[in-house]
Design an enzyme around this catalytic site. Structure first.
Site, PDB file in Angstrom:
ATOM      1  N   SER A 143       0.855  -1.192   0.000  1.00  0.00           N
ATOM      2  CA  SER A 143       0.000   0.000   0.000  1.00  0.00           C
ATOM      3  C   SER A 143       0.890   1.241   0.000  1.00  0.00           C
ATOM      4  CB  SER A 143      -0.846  -0.006   1.279  1.00  0.00           C
ATOM      5  OG  SER A 143      -1.545   1.204   1.439  1.00  0.00           O
ATOM      6  N   TYR A 156      -1.441  -0.893  10.838  1.00  0.00           N
ATOM      7  CA  TYR A 156      -1.621  -1.166   9.399  1.00  0.00           C
ATOM      8  C   TYR A 156      -0.334  -0.807   8.665  1.00  0.00           C
ATOM      9  CZ  TYR A 156      -3.771  -1.205   4.727  1.00  0.00           C
ATOM     10  OH  TYR A 156      -4.073  -1.470   3.404  1.00  0.00           O
TER      11      TYR A 156
HETATM   12  P1  NDP Z   1     -11.696  -5.744   0.390  1.00  0.00           P
HETATM   13  O1  NDP Z   1     -12.146  -5.611   1.804  1.00  0.00           O
HETATM   14  O2  NDP Z   1     -12.688  -5.527  -0.698  1.00  0.00           O
HETATM   15  O3  NDP Z   1     -11.033  -7.146   0.150  1.00  0.00           O
HETATM   16  C1  NDP Z   1     -10.293  -7.814   1.123  1.00  0.00           C
HETATM   17  C2  NDP Z   1     -10.269  -9.284   0.776  1.00  0.00           C
HETATM   18  O4  NDP Z   1      -9.466  -9.961   1.750  1.00  0.00           O
HETATM   19  C3  NDP Z   1     -11.639  -9.919   0.786  1.00  0.00           C
HETATM   20  O5  NDP Z   1     -11.780 -10.763  -0.328  1.00  0.00           O
HETATM   21  C4  NDP Z   1     -11.641 -10.723   2.061  1.00  0.00           C
HETATM   22  O6  NDP Z   1     -12.437 -11.895   1.886  1.00  0.00           O
HETATM   23  C5  NDP Z   1     -10.184 -11.087   2.183  1.00  0.00           C
HETATM   24  N1  NDP Z   1      -9.824 -11.476   3.535  1.00  0.00           N
HETATM   25  C6  NDP Z   1      -9.898 -10.728   4.666  1.00  0.00           C
HETATM   26  N2  NDP Z   1      -9.542 -11.467   5.721  1.00  0.00           N
HETATM   27  C7  NDP Z   1      -9.251 -12.710   5.247  1.00  0.00           C
HETATM   28  C8  NDP Z   1      -8.827 -13.918   5.848  1.00  0.00           C
HETATM   29  N3  NDP Z   1      -8.644 -14.022   7.174  1.00  0.00           N
HETATM   30  N4  NDP Z   1      -8.628 -15.001   5.055  1.00  0.00           N
HETATM   31  C9  NDP Z   1      -8.843 -14.913   3.721  1.00  0.00           C
HETATM   32  N5  NDP Z   1      -9.210 -13.799   3.098  1.00  0.00           N
HETATM   33  C10 NDP Z   1      -9.428 -12.709   3.860  1.00  0.00           C
HETATM   34  O7  NDP Z   1     -10.481  -4.723   0.248  1.00  0.00           O
HETATM   35  P2  NDP Z   1      -9.435  -4.423  -0.929  1.00  0.00           P
HETATM   36  O8  NDP Z   1      -9.776  -5.134  -2.166  1.00  0.00           O
HETATM   37  O9  NDP Z   1      -9.274  -2.975  -0.940  1.00  0.00           O
HETATM   38  O10 NDP Z   1      -8.114  -5.042  -0.279  1.00  0.00           O
HETATM   39  C11 NDP Z   1      -7.255  -5.925  -0.943  1.00  0.00           C
HETATM   40  C12 NDP Z   1      -5.812  -5.597  -0.559  1.00  0.00           C
HETATM   41  O11 NDP Z   1      -5.481  -4.311  -1.054  1.00  0.00           O
HETATM   42  C13 NDP Z   1      -5.558  -5.569   0.945  1.00  0.00           C
HETATM   43  O12 NDP Z   1      -4.315  -6.212   1.201  1.00  0.00           O
HETATM   44  C14 NDP Z   1      -5.450  -4.083   1.255  1.00  0.00           C
HETATM   45  O13 NDP Z   1      -4.641  -3.834   2.365  1.00  0.00           O
HETATM   46  C15 NDP Z   1      -4.813  -3.588  -0.038  1.00  0.00           C
HETATM   47  N6  NDP Z   1      -4.982  -2.156  -0.293  1.00  0.00           N
HETATM   48  C16 NDP Z   1      -6.219  -1.592  -0.461  1.00  0.00           C
HETATM   49  C17 NDP Z   1      -6.348  -0.252  -0.661  1.00  0.00           C
HETATM   50  C18 NDP Z   1      -7.672   0.435  -0.761  1.00  0.00           C
HETATM   51  O14 NDP Z   1      -7.728   1.681  -0.702  1.00  0.00           O
HETATM   52  N7  NDP Z   1      -8.781  -0.283  -0.932  1.00  0.00           N
HETATM   53  C19 NDP Z   1      -5.161   0.625  -0.742  1.00  0.00           C
HETATM   54  C20 NDP Z   1      -3.918  -0.070  -0.580  1.00  0.00           C
HETATM   55  C21 NDP Z   1      -3.839  -1.402  -0.377  1.00  0.00           C
HETATM   56  P3  NDP Z   1     -13.336 -12.620   3.012  1.00  0.00           P
HETATM   57  O15 NDP Z   1     -13.817 -11.546   3.947  1.00  0.00           O
HETATM   58  O16 NDP Z   1     -14.406 -13.264   2.193  1.00  0.00           O
HETATM   59  O17 NDP Z   1     -12.424 -13.610   3.648  1.00  0.00           O
END
Ligand code: NDP
Length: 249
Positions: A143, A156
């Site tokens: 990020s 974070y």
């Molecule tokens: P979302 O919340 O839409 O997606 C997060 C995903 O992670 C979901 O599919 C969720 O699935 C999964 N997840 C969470 N906990 C678990 C777990 N214990 N086991 C398996 N899967 C898990 O957010 P984003 O798409 O934004 O996030 C994706 C990545 O991008 C993250 O690493 C985030 O830190 C990074 N990011 C996002 C930014 C933003 O502004 N959105 C900016 C910079 C980085 P489920 O709950 O079904 O398990």
């Protein structure tokens, strides 16, 4: 569908929403067979239908990446179904912001277990397969928060700093085995990520920040990942920092 990734097999963690969902679709559109993993299996099934409708190959895996046994099983299931693992996108993550003082330390454990250990477990599980194949590519989602620390985002930040350090160390260990490592560092992306913040004040502040600029779409990040993994084998795209144009910090 293009065929740039024809014959390749990709695992995308956190594929049930946001960036992971868009990335699974993008890699499938380039011809890869994709294993899509997350905890919400209903959403994975919906995504799987979208991929198969377009002629793609997909395997859904219900897995909590914080559980090493489930991560190992995810990798083994993928290998058993498709016979190889070429690309791992370590995308699953949580962003539970808030001040350090008085924090609910359960939030810290969740972030460290998912953002750091989950990514490490998956990397650990795919490396022997990639080494045996003589080729592989690991994409780790960090990020802007992995480069710039702010008040009220400390843990974070720490998890995303860890992703950067781990990825650079990994690259130095595996480049001679023809395994590439890419760090993706998005700025604000319109996903459900901030909705899961448990501290009400931190959630309000985060939503205000997201609301202050035109966000990136998940597809913008998926395109960056697709770019990195479709380069010729001698090209190792190590890092992509990508912000919305309107985002300053
Ligand atoms: P979302 O919340 O839409 O997606 C997060 C995903 O992670 C979901 O599919 C969720 O699935 C999964 N997840 C969470 N906990 C678990 C777990 N214990 N086991 C398996 N899967 C898990 O957010 P984003 O798409 O934004 O996030 C994706 C990545 O991008 C993250 O690493 C985030 O830190 C990074 N990011 C996002 C930014 C933003 O502004 N959105 C900016 C910079 C980085 P489920 O709950 O079904 O398990």
């Amino acid at each position: 569908m293009s065929d740039k990734l024809k014959g390749k097999v990709a695992i995308v963690t956190g594929a049930s929403s946001g960036i992971g969902e868009a990335t699974a679709l993008a890699l499938a559109a380039e011809g890869a067979s994709v294993a899509i993993a997350a905890r919400r299996s209903d959403r994975l099934e919906t995504l799987a239908s979208r991929i198969t409708e377009k002629g793609g190959q997909v395997l859904t895996i219900t897995a909590d990446v914080a559980d090493e046994a489930q991560v190992n099983d995810m990798v083994q299931q993928t290998h058993a179904k498709f016979g190889r693992v070429d690309i791992l996108v370590n995308n699953a993550g949580v962003m539970l912001l808030g001040p350090i003082e008085g924090a609910n330390t359960e939030d810290w454990r969740r972030m460290i277990n998912v953002n750091v250990l989950g990514l490490m477990y998956a990397t650990h599980a795919v490396l022997p397969l990639m080494k045996a194949q003589g080729i592989g590519h690991i994409v780790n989602i960090s990020s802007v928060a992995g480069r710039i620390a702010s008040a009220n985002t400390g843990v974070y930040n720490a998890t995303k700093w860890a992703v950067g350090a781990f990825s650079e160390s990994l690259r130095k260990e595996v480049y001679q085995s023809n395994i590439r490592v890419t760090i993706i560092e998005p700025g604000l992306v319109a996903t459900e990520l901030p909705q899961h913040i448990t501290n009400p004040m931190a959630k309000e502040a985060a939503l205000g920040f997201y609301g202050s600029v035109k966000n990136l779409d998940s597809e913008d990040i998926a395109a960056a990942i697709a770019y990195a993994v479709t380069q010729p084998p001698h090209v190792n795209v190590n890092e992509i920092l990508i912000r919305p144009t309107e985002q300053e910090r």
